[in-house]
Motif scaffolding. Structure first.
Motif, PDB file in Angstrom:
ATOM      1  N   LEU A 166      -6.470   0.992  37.474  1.00  0.00           N
ATOM      2  CA  LEU A 166      -6.550  -0.181  38.353  1.00  0.00           C
ATOM      3  C   LEU A 166      -5.839   0.074  39.692  1.00  0.00           C
ATOM      4  CD1 LEU A 166      -7.297  -3.218  38.517  1.00  0.00           C
ATOM      5  CD2 LEU A 166      -5.134  -3.723  37.367  1.00  0.00           C
ATOM      6  N   GLN A 167      -6.562  -0.120  40.804  1.00  0.00           N
ATOM      7  CA  GLN A 167      -6.003  -0.006  42.162  1.00  0.00           C
ATOM      8  C   GLN A 167      -5.421   1.371  42.523  1.00  0.00           C
ATOM      9  OE1 GLN A 167      -3.570  -3.695  41.821  1.00  0.00           O
ATOM     10  NE2 GLN A 167      -4.722  -4.416  43.586  1.00  0.00           N
ATOM     11  N   LEU A 171      -2.944   2.528  45.609  1.00  0.00           N
ATOM     12  CA  LEU A 171      -1.663   3.140  45.256  1.00  0.00           C
ATOM     13  C   LEU A 171      -1.526   4.509  45.923  1.00  0.00           C
ATOM     14  CD1 LEU A 171       0.865   2.609  43.687  1.00  0.00           C
ATOM     15  CD2 LEU A 171      -0.202   3.503  41.638  1.00  0.00           C
ATOM     16  N   PHE A 174      -0.422   4.086  49.459  1.00  0.00           N
ATOM     17  CA  PHE A 174       0.994   3.744  49.603  1.00  0.00           C
ATOM     18  C   PHE A 174       1.880   4.964  49.333  1.00  0.00           C
ATOM     19  CE2 PHE A 174      -0.694  -0.643  48.558  1.00  0.00           C
ATOM     20  CZ  PHE A 174      -0.623  -1.068  49.878  1.00  0.00           C
TER      21      PHE A 174
ATOM     22  N   ILE B 125      -5.057  -9.139  49.648  1.00  0.00           N
ATOM     23  CA  ILE B 125      -4.603  -8.157  48.651  1.00  0.00           C
ATOM     24  C   ILE B 125      -3.721  -8.853  47.615  1.00  0.00           C
ATOM     25  CG2 ILE B 125      -2.530  -7.352  49.889  1.00  0.00           C
ATOM     26  CD1 ILE B 125      -3.191  -4.514  48.897  1.00  0.00           C
ATOM     27  N   SER B 128      -5.221  -9.889  44.444  1.00  0.00           N
ATOM     28  CA  SER B 128      -5.654  -8.877  43.475  1.00  0.00           C
ATOM     29  C   SER B 128      -4.591  -8.677  42.394  1.00  0.00           C
ATOM     30  CB  SER B 128      -5.952  -7.557  44.180  1.00  0.00           C
ATOM     31  OG  SER B 128      -4.776  -7.012  44.733  1.00  0.00           O
ATOM     32  N   PHE B 129      -3.412  -9.272  42.592  1.00  0.00           N
ATOM     33  CA  PHE B 129      -2.377  -9.160  41.569  1.00  0.00           C
ATOM     34  C   PHE B 129      -2.488 -10.348  40.618  1.00  0.00           C
ATOM     35  CE2 PHE B 129      -0.575  -7.048  45.403  1.00  0.00           C
ATOM     36  CZ  PHE B 129      -0.787  -5.757  44.943  1.00  0.00           C
ATOM     37  N   PHE B 174       6.082  -0.388  51.370  1.00  0.00           N
ATOM     38  CA  PHE B 174       5.212   0.469  50.564  1.00  0.00           C
ATOM     39  C   PHE B 174       5.734   0.564  49.120  1.00  0.00           C
ATOM     40  CE2 PHE B 174       4.176   2.341  54.885  1.00  0.00           C
ATOM     41  CZ  PHE B 174       2.953   1.676  54.969  1.00  0.00           C
ATOM     42  N   TRP B 175       7.051   0.647  48.969  1.00  0.00           N
ATOM     43  CA  TRP B 175       7.616   0.683  47.612  1.00  0.00           C
ATOM     44  C   TRP B 175       7.311  -0.615  46.855  1.00  0.00           C
ATOM     45  CZ3 TRP B 175       8.538   4.860  45.177  1.00  0.00           C
ATOM     46  CH2 TRP B 175       9.186   5.965  45.742  1.00  0.00           C
ATOM     47  N   PHE B 177       4.732  -2.491  47.192  1.00  0.00           N
ATOM     48  CA  PHE B 177       3.334  -2.421  46.754  1.00  0.00           C
ATOM     49  C   PHE B 177       3.161  -1.492  45.551  1.00  0.00           C
ATOM     50  CE2 PHE B 177       2.021  -4.349  50.844  1.00  0.00           C
ATOM     51  CZ  PHE B 177       1.193  -5.319  50.297  1.00  0.00           C
ATOM     52  N   VAL B 178       3.884  -0.390  45.531  1.00  0.00           N
ATOM     53  CA  VAL B 178       3.834   0.504  44.364  1.00  0.00           C
ATOM     54  C   VAL B 178       4.211  -0.300  43.107  1.00  0.00           C
ATOM     55  CG1 VAL B 178       4.946   2.503  43.266  1.00  0.00           C
ATOM     56  CG2 VAL B 178       4.242   2.633  45.674  1.00  0.00           C
ATOM     57  N   ILE B 181       1.423  -2.948  42.176  1.00  0.00           N
ATOM     58  CA  ILE B 181       0.230  -2.352  41.564  1.00  0.00           C
ATOM     59  C   ILE B 181       0.557  -1.874  40.147  1.00  0.00           C
ATOM     60  CG2 ILE B 181      -1.385  -0.408  41.680  1.00  0.00           C
ATOM     61  CD1 ILE B 181      -1.417  -0.719  44.705  1.00  0.00           C
ATOM     62  N   ASN B 184       0.518  -4.756  37.941  1.00  0.00           N
ATOM     63  CA  ASN B 184      -0.834  -5.228  37.676  1.00  0.00           C
ATOM     64  C   ASN B 184      -1.434  -4.477  36.484  1.00  0.00           C
ATOM     65  OD1 ASN B 184      -2.609  -7.199  38.487  1.00  0.00           O
ATOM     66  ND2 ASN B 184      -3.600  -5.978  40.073  1.00  0.00           N
ATOM     67  N   ARG B 185      -1.091  -3.209  36.384  1.00  0.00           N
ATOM     68  CA  ARG B 185      -1.594  -2.415  35.255  1.00  0.00           C
ATOM     69  C   ARG B 185      -0.940  -2.823  33.949  1.00  0.00           C
ATOM     70  NH1 ARG B 185      -1.641   3.527  38.071  1.00  0.00           N
ATOM     71  NH2 ARG B 185      -3.246   3.003  39.615  1.00  0.00           N
TER      72      ARG B 185
END
Lengths: 317, 317
Positions: A166-167, A171, A174, B125, B128-129, B174-175, B177-178, B181, B184-185
């Motif tokens: 997923l995504q 990722l 980033f 975006i 999407s979470f 950026f961290w 977002f890591v 994501i 989210n998984r």
């Protein structure tokens, strides 16, 4: 009769990967439905007998991360040695020749600028990475802590590519930015810069625009898309400034004259044409914007201490 | 005479941090020149006698990462227990009450949505979470591999905040977002979702818009910005759809009726008002949109088996 071309061919990630890998691998196939914008592989996966031994203009970024072993390659016609615990960045528009490698460990990452910037609203972020500016140092030695940091990021990138979840696409982007920012710091530390170049002075802004335009122009020239390099007067026109002012800005910001920067580019492309095309000296001279072959020969000899023909012969021997 | 307020106050990161920390620390001061948009601290740094023991509407995201110990807090008036190797996400607009904590290890991360999305061109975006959608599971247990992954990211975030370097602000984004994501998984795995919710069916899109509007409405209601909750008919008007169709979409997408979702929100806010304001039953009834206190009392008793007054007394005893 040789198969040499009139111009330096450009290379996209698809063809790059097809040539590097012995056979299209699983990932290559998976992503085949669209133009490849990102690729990562282990240096050990690369086929030793790659047919990319002629120079190409790469139209994407590559990052080499060497964990063990060493690698010699040609970048912008200059030989480059990469050793264990070093990382190297190249950017679109550079002329590169592939070199054989054996027993190497590490990663080779490739991505296009469009891929990287897809999610980002400030496309100028790329200009904040000083080491990607023309004529910057692109090779960095990594101490233990940094080596572990980079290894972690490359391992994550490798996993996201080999087993997409997923995504993964987001990722990956980033993670690349994490890598680019971390490297910006290495650049700052290893080159003892007092503070990051912010491009706030108008001279810095104009010089950066000039260097970018120059890069693009010489890529077009190498590809054969344009037939003659612009002169400083024409660059100034394109940038909407007075030629004298352009010269002042470039010198103030880069410490070099615009003329010497153009000469360096011209020499590089001349050498490339001499080595890898069948064009004769007159053709090359006119293509590079010299009024006569005589001017070109004098120009070349001044920097290389050989005539163009002597250079061509010495290298093909 | 108590100092209870008529409405639930909202809270920004500045006040949150001032209250959590015994004294404004170094970072607080460094960032003081502008409204604080991001903060990270170790859970062990937090002052044990925080004055945030009344409910507040938090206008920012918080992420709790518990390394050791456990923590009980009140989120949306429901008690929540966090144990070692768990991570919890809350989002802007939620009503929360701070609880004392002792001997805890881990991190507390706070950031505003504007901070997060500053660099990103696709503001959607955030949708999407899945776990940030209303009524989603926000607490995740971490296995060894995931725990190490999160710990690494939080350590990096902590370092970037404590000792800012070149482009720390970007790197922090950026961290985060890591982290988002990766979570989210976890959400997808732990909740056995076959595939990510893509919001492609029109019923899903309309239901998501309804839930978002409902969240915003109840936040405004709690703050006292609006005086009465809209009815389904009015929600339908705001969303430009027919009320019957809205009801169908919500049921199809969420499995619940729009009415029951609104009831749950109403009950939550009623309890909050009963416990933490000095408003009498009539005032609360009218504020929540009931035609008379009698309707409100019946509504409340149906779900809680106590009248509003009995509830208020039982909790203050």
């Amino acid at each position: 009769m040789t198969t040499l071309l009139k111009n330096i061919p450009s290379l996209d990630i698809d063809r790059f990967v097809q040539n590097l890998m012995n056979a299209p691998n699983r990932h290559t196939i998976t992503h085949r439905n669209q133009k490849m914008q990102f690729h990562i592989c282990r240096l050990s996966e690369i086929d030793d007998a790659s047919p990319l031994d002629k120079p190409h203009i790469y139209d994407f970024f590559t990052i080499y991360f060497v964990e063990a072993g060493s690698l010699a390659k040609i970048n912008q016609l200059e030989s480059l040695q990469l050793n264990a615990k070093e990382v190297f960045f190249s950017k679109p528009g550079e002329i590169k020749t592939w070199q054989k490698m054996k027993g190497l460990k590490g990663y080779l990452l490739s991505f296009t600028i469009d891929y990287l910037l897809m999610l980002i609203n400030d496309k100028n972020i790329i200009n904040s990475f000083d080491y990607l500016m023309p004529d910057s140092q692109r090779k960095f030695a990594l101490d233990e802590a940094n080596f572990a940091y980079y290894q972690n990021v490359f391992n994550e990138l490798g996993k996201e590519y080999a087993e997409p979840k997923l995504q993964s696409t987001e990722l990956i982007r980033f993670w690349i930015f994490v890598l680019l920012i971390k490297t910006n710091r290495l650049h700052q530390e290893q080159h003892q810069l007092v503070k990051p170049k912010k491009l706030t002075r108008s001279s810095d802004v104009i010089c950066a625009k000039f260097l970018k335009l120059l890069d693009e122009t010489f890529t077009d020239l190498a590809k054969g898309t344009i037939m003659k390099p612009p002169r400083i007067k024409e660059f100034a026109e394109l940038l909407n400034v007075n030629p004298t002012y352009l010269g002042e800005c470039v010198r103030k910001s880069s410490g070099k004259s615009a003329k010497s920067i153009i000469n360096r580019k011209t020499l590089l492309l001349a050498k490339c044409q001499l080595l890898h095309t069948q064009n004769n000296i007159s053709e090359i001279a006119y293509q590079l914007g010299f009024e006569s072959p005589g001017y070109f020969i004098r120009f070349f000899k001044k920097f290389e201490e050989l005539t163009p023909l002597e250079f061509r012969k010495s290298m093909s021997a």
